[in-house]
Design an enzyme around this catalytic site. Structure first.
Site, mmCIF file in Angstrom:
data_model
loop_
_atom_site.group_PDB
_atom_site.id
_atom_site.type_symbol
_atom_site.label_atom_id
_atom_site.label_comp_id
_atom_site.label_asym_id
_atom_site.label_seq_id
_atom_site.Cartn_x
_atom_site.Cartn_y
_atom_site.Cartn_z
ATOM 1 N N CYS A 114 -12.613 100.692 14.791
ATOM 2 C CA CYS A 114 -12.816 101.559 13.615
ATOM 3 C C CYS A 114 -12.487 100.839 12.303
ATOM 4 O O CYS A 114 -12.931 101.271 11.238
ATOM 5 C CB CYS A 114 -11.982 102.831 13.740
ATOM 6 S SG CYS A 114 -12.491 103.828 15.147
ATOM 7 N N HIS A 250 -11.801 105.697 6.417
ATOM 8 C CA HIS A 250 -12.400 105.856 7.737
ATOM 9 C C HIS A 250 -12.351 107.339 8.080
ATOM 10 O O HIS A 250 -11.336 107.998 7.881
ATOM 11 C CB HIS A 250 -11.625 105.029 8.757
ATOM 12 C CG HIS A 250 -12.020 105.320 10.169
ATOM 13 N ND1 HIS A 250 -13.336 105.377 10.561
ATOM 14 C CD2 HIS A 250 -11.279 105.576 11.277
ATOM 15 C CE1 HIS A 250 -13.387 105.655 11.856
ATOM 16 N NE2 HIS A 250 -12.156 105.786 12.316
ATOM 17 N N ASN A 280 -16.481 110.969 14.044
ATOM 18 C CA ASN A 280 -15.936 109.614 13.906
ATOM 19 C C ASN A 280 -16.998 108.613 14.370
ATOM 20 O O ASN A 280 -17.299 108.537 15.558
ATOM 21 C CB ASN A 280 -14.663 109.508 14.751
ATOM 22 C CG ASN A 280 -13.995 108.142 14.640
ATOM 23 O OD1 ASN A 280 -14.585 107.190 14.132
ATOM 24 N ND2 ASN A 280 -12.770 108.063 15.119
#
Ligand code: UT7
Length: 323
Positions: A114, A250, A280
């Site tokens: 990520c 993020h 996500n």
């Protein structure tokens, strides 16, 4: 004179299929209310069976080239952040290079889960500042739907597919915080935490595997480490949080985004939030949010932006740039 890596174009691509939380209610002991309350997610996009990460990346890259008014061979390099490449090798970046018809330069992938886009931006910035390249396409692209265990309600409701791309170009700056472009970076990892977020497959197992996460543990690290890395990057750029126009974090969990903004002393009016629409998307989430933020009219030229991300490894980091 200082060389700065300045964003001159960007674009994003989301697969057509939109999946609302309610779709999981039929097969799992979960609810729209739980997913919204715990994560802020309402919808995510899933690639169809024929779409790969490099397909998504190519679509985003084409939009970024069109936005910048550039042709593929105007690029010196492609740096692509992903943990879900089409194949073990070659890199998804070389697949994008081929799909774009780019006949020169070089292309490679960066894998920091990520935090991948922050790592890729940092890598591209170093190549530009050192004179190795003048123009670099930096892409974050993922098909996390391919590594979901659809029986694990604690993970499969959280992730989505997508891609975002920015083009960085070498431009002259004066060397202070008024410059456009990347002003500072801060990268970190701590392999001691490799077991709290990982995929249980790969070359050593003979299968692709599924994402496994101790969500509470990751959450515990996230807010503290994100605030710390964002502060380190802001210190590096010589700026304080009250000068920041936008945090582009993020997009893993709205509560993490809110907690980090609070720790940094910034109101949510200064945060670009897309987690409700995308879920996500790992390395794709920041370039997606940058592109959507520009489309919405939130991010404007001259704005001071802080991006920050954390993910498997653990790996985390932040980049400060002036748009
Ligand atoms: O991008 C990489 C970084 N990743 C992240 O940043 C993710 C970080 N973690 C998180 O976002 C959150 O920890 C989650 C959203 C994953 C979970 O939220 P939480 O508030 O930490 O919930 P929890 O894991 O403590 O679970 C609470 C309860 C549990 O039940 P019990 O043990 O209290 O009976 C879970 O079994 O919620 C249950 N649960 C669910 N219930 C309904 C877990 N998943 C679900 C679900 N639907 N989908």
């Amino acid at each position: 004179m200082t060389t700065r890596a300045v964003v001159v174009g960007l674009g994003h691509y989301l697969p057509e299929r939109v999946v609302p939380n309610s779709e999981f209610e039929a097969s799992l002991d979960t609810s729209d209310e739980w997913i919204r309350a715990r994560s802020g997610i309402q919808n995510r996009h899933f690639a169809d069976d024929t779409e790969t990460t490099s397909d998504l990346a190519t679509q985003a890259a084409r939009k970024a080239l069109a936005h910048a008014g550039l042709a593929p061979d105007d690029l010196d390099a492609i740096v692509l952040a992903t943990s879900t490449p089409d194949l073990t090798f070659p890199s998804a970046a070389t697949m994008v290079q081929s799909a774009l018809g780019m006949t020169r330069g070089f292309a490679f992938d960066v894998q920091a889960v990520c935090a991948g886009f922050v790592y890729a931006l940092t890598t591209a910035n170093a190549l530009i500042v050192s004179g190795q390249a003048k123009r670099i396409m930096v892409i974050g692209a993922e098909t996390f739907s391919r590594i979901m265990d659809w029986t694990d309600r604690s993970t499969c409701v959280l992730f989505g597919d997508g891609a975002g791309a920015v083009i960085l170009e070498a431009q002259d700056g004066v060397g202070d915080k008024t410059d456009r472009g990347i002003l500072s970076v801060d990268l970190n990892s701590d392999g001691q935490h490799k077991d709290i977020l990982y995929v249980d497959g790969g070359v050593s197992t003979g299968s692709t595997g599924f994402l496994r996460m101790q969500g509470k543990e990751v959450f515990r690290h996230a807010v503290e480490k994100l605030a710390k890395t964002a502060t380190a990057a802001m210190d590096g750029a010589g700026i304080s949080s009250d000068e920041v126009d936008w945090i582009v974090p993020h997009q893993a969990n709205l509560r993490i985004i809110q907690g980090t903004a609070k720790k940094l002393g910034l109101s949510m009016d200064h945060v670009v939030v897309t987690v409700q629409d995308h879920g996500n998307t790992s390395a794709a989430s920041i370039p997606l949010a940058l592109s959507v933020g520009v489309e919405r009219g939130q991010i404007k030229q001259g704005d001071l932006i802080v991006t920050e991300a954390i993910g498997g490894g653990l790996a985390w980091g932040a980049v400060v740039l002036r748009w």
